[in-house]
Design a protein around this motif. Structure first.
Motif, PDB file in Angstrom:
ATOM      1  N   GLY A 149      40.635  40.162  55.400  1.00  0.00           N
ATOM      2  CA  GLY A 149      41.771  41.384  55.468  1.00  0.00           C
ATOM      3  C   GLY A 149      43.139  40.627  54.947  1.00  0.00           C
ATOM      4  O   GLY A 149      44.275  41.601  55.158  1.00  0.00           O
ATOM      5  N   GLY A 150      43.195  39.659  54.075  1.00  0.00           N
ATOM      6  CA  GLY A 150      44.440  39.136  53.702  1.00  0.00           C
ATOM      7  C   GLY A 150      44.397  37.545  53.950  1.00  0.00           C
ATOM      8  O   GLY A 150      45.254  36.982  53.258  1.00  0.00           O
ATOM      9  N   PHE A 179      32.546  36.435  59.179  1.00  0.00           N
ATOM     10  CA  PHE A 179      33.228  37.090  60.282  1.00  0.00           C
ATOM     11  C   PHE A 179      32.873  38.458  60.194  1.00  0.00           C
ATOM     12  O   PHE A 179      32.502  38.919  60.995  1.00  0.00           O
ATOM     13  N   ARG A 331      38.359  40.061  70.135  1.00  0.00           N
ATOM     14  CA  ARG A 331      37.745  40.800  68.912  1.00  0.00           C
ATOM     15  C   ARG A 331      36.294  40.960  69.210  1.00  0.00           C
ATOM     16  O   ARG A 331      35.771  42.247  69.024  1.00  0.00           O
TER      17      ARG A 331
END
Ligand code: GLN
Length: 446
Positions: A149-150, A179, A331
């Motif tokens: 995501g970055g 992930f 998460r």
């Protein structure tokens, strides 16, 4: 040179988790010998490389910065690792990261936080923070990171270097500890754009071992660096320069756009209207995929096993309670909840639909523009400890990188001046598999 630089700097930067000194010296000697015997030089001949610790390396610990895998010694190489070896780079060691790539500051490493080489009171970003800091500190020539995501682009921005997230499917994920499989991509962190093109050339390509690997022809990335951006049409999303963006970061981005103008490109404001939903969408989808991917860590097949369990269930419970850190547990719980019966439609399925809308935002803009440009992150690096107690603020740091990941398109972060005394990153986003245009523009600008 690489090892002496590490010896001189790593006590304060802390980017390495494992060093491969003996292995690197042996590999370098072998390369010298092959060359002396008349062999050809690979495109990364002899270059000292660092590898993020979630990319498996045969015979070299691969911990994902997790206590769970602190003793995991892989019996195979990731495809990307193999390709680096084939291009004759030399693996210097394994680089720190947020545990299982979950985070944006390296503070979620279960071993130690890496520090920003520009100012060691600040985070290097994450999750590939060790990779970015190591390149910025001159410890390695380049590094591999992963971006969900970055995690390549944001640390590259915070550390003042170049980070490229390729199109989803361009670089094999085989041997990248998963992930969020629908988002994860491996990519290069380098000192400049030309190096990025060379490393991408070495690692891109179809791999039958990865079922989402794209079977596309790999173009010549290095020859794309012509210096010419005349006539390129750039869209600048108003959502990336609005609320929450540090005014100094905005100023740096606007100055970069001026430079593109002077090079003969044109830019216009555009809209990616679903941007405001991207962070929520990402954290539902990425966490859902993570909850499924991380189910394999049960204390039986990989990594550390808890001692004195009462029975099998207790073995799972104890191993997972002891092995995973707080953010990883958060998460897994969020993802398990989003996937559970009764909530699946309301959360997971809904998020999948919003993901499609976000991708369509990009498709629409790319009908009229060659590139989309904005900041990589809304701010510069923050102080170590400043955001650890506040996961939601931490998640918002990814507002400009997450939509790109959800759309699966390529993007590079290149240094674009300083704000608050720290480096700013400019994000250049391209059409799927159009890394050539992304690299060309980044190279002409830098
Ligand atoms: N910071 C984001 C997260 O915590 C992105 C991580 C990444 O790209 N691996 O999930």
């Amino acid at each position: 040179a690489s090892f002496s630089r590490i010896a001189a700097t790593d006590a304060s930067i802390q980017s390495f988790l494992t060093l491969n000194e003996e292995g690197a010296r042996a590999a370098a000697a072998e390369l010298d010998k092959a060359l002396a015997d008349g062999g050809e030089q690979g495109i990364l001949f002899g270059l000292p490389a660092g590898i993020k610790d979630n990319i498996v390396t045969e015979g070299l610990l691969t911990t994902c910065a997790s206590q769970f895998l602190r003793n995991y010694d892989p019996i195979y190489d990731a495809t990307a690792t193999k390709k680096l070896k084939a291009a004759q780079a030399v693996t210097i060691g394994k680089l720190n990261m947020d545990e299982f790539a979950m985070g944006g500051s390296n503070e979620n490493s279960s071993f130690r936080p890496t520090r920003n080489p520009w100012n060691t009171d600040y985070v290097p970003g994450g999750s590939s923070g060790g990779s970015a800091a190591s390149v910025a500190a001159g410890q390695v020539y380049f590094a591999l990171g992963s971006d969900t995501g970055g995690s390549i682009r944001q640390p590259a921005a915070y550390c003042g270097i170049v980070g490229l997230k390729p199109t989803y499917g361009l670089v094999s994920r085989f041997g990248l500890v998963a992930f969020a499989s629908s988002l994860d991509q491996i990519g290069p962190l380098t000192k400049n754009v030309e190096d990025s093109a060379y490393v991408l050339q070495a690692i891109a390509g179809y791999d039958p071992n990865d079922s989402t690997s794209a079977n596309v022809e790999i173009p010549d990335y290095v020859s794309a660096l012509s210096g010419d951006v005349k006539g390129l049409r750039i869209g600048v999303p108003k959502e990336y320069l609005g609320q929450g963006i540090d005014p100094q970061v905005k100023e740096a981005v606007l100055a970069a756009l001026k430079q593109f103008e002077s090079l003969g490109a044109t830019w216009e404001e555009v809209s990616l209207p679903h941007t405001e939903y991207a962070v929520a969408t990402y954290y539902l989808l990425a966490s859902s995929e993570a909850s499924s991917n991380l189910a394999r860590f049960d204390g039986v097949r990989y990594g550390v096993r808890a001692e004195n369990p009462d029975n099998l269930l207790d073995l799972y419970r104890k191993s997972r309670s002891q092995g995973f850190g707080q953010e990883v547990k958060r998460r897994i719980m969020l993802g398990t909840y989003a996937l559970s019966s009764g909530y699946y439609d309301a959360y997971y399925l809904k998020a999948q639909k919003v993901r499609t809308l976000i991708k369509q935002d990009f498709d629409n803009v790319f009908q009229n523009f060659d590139l989309i440009i904005g900041p990589t992150a809304p701010t510069t690096a923050f102080r170590i400890g400043e955001q650890v107690g506040d996961p939601l603020t931490m998640y918002l740091n990814d507002i400009c990188t997450i939509p790109v990941s959800l759309a699966g398109v390529p993007a590079i972060s290149v240094p674009c001046g300083f704000a608050n005394g720290l480096p700013v990153g400019l994000q250049i986003i391209g059409k799927a598999f159009d890394e050539r245009t992304v690299l060309r523009a980044a190279h002409a600008y830098e």
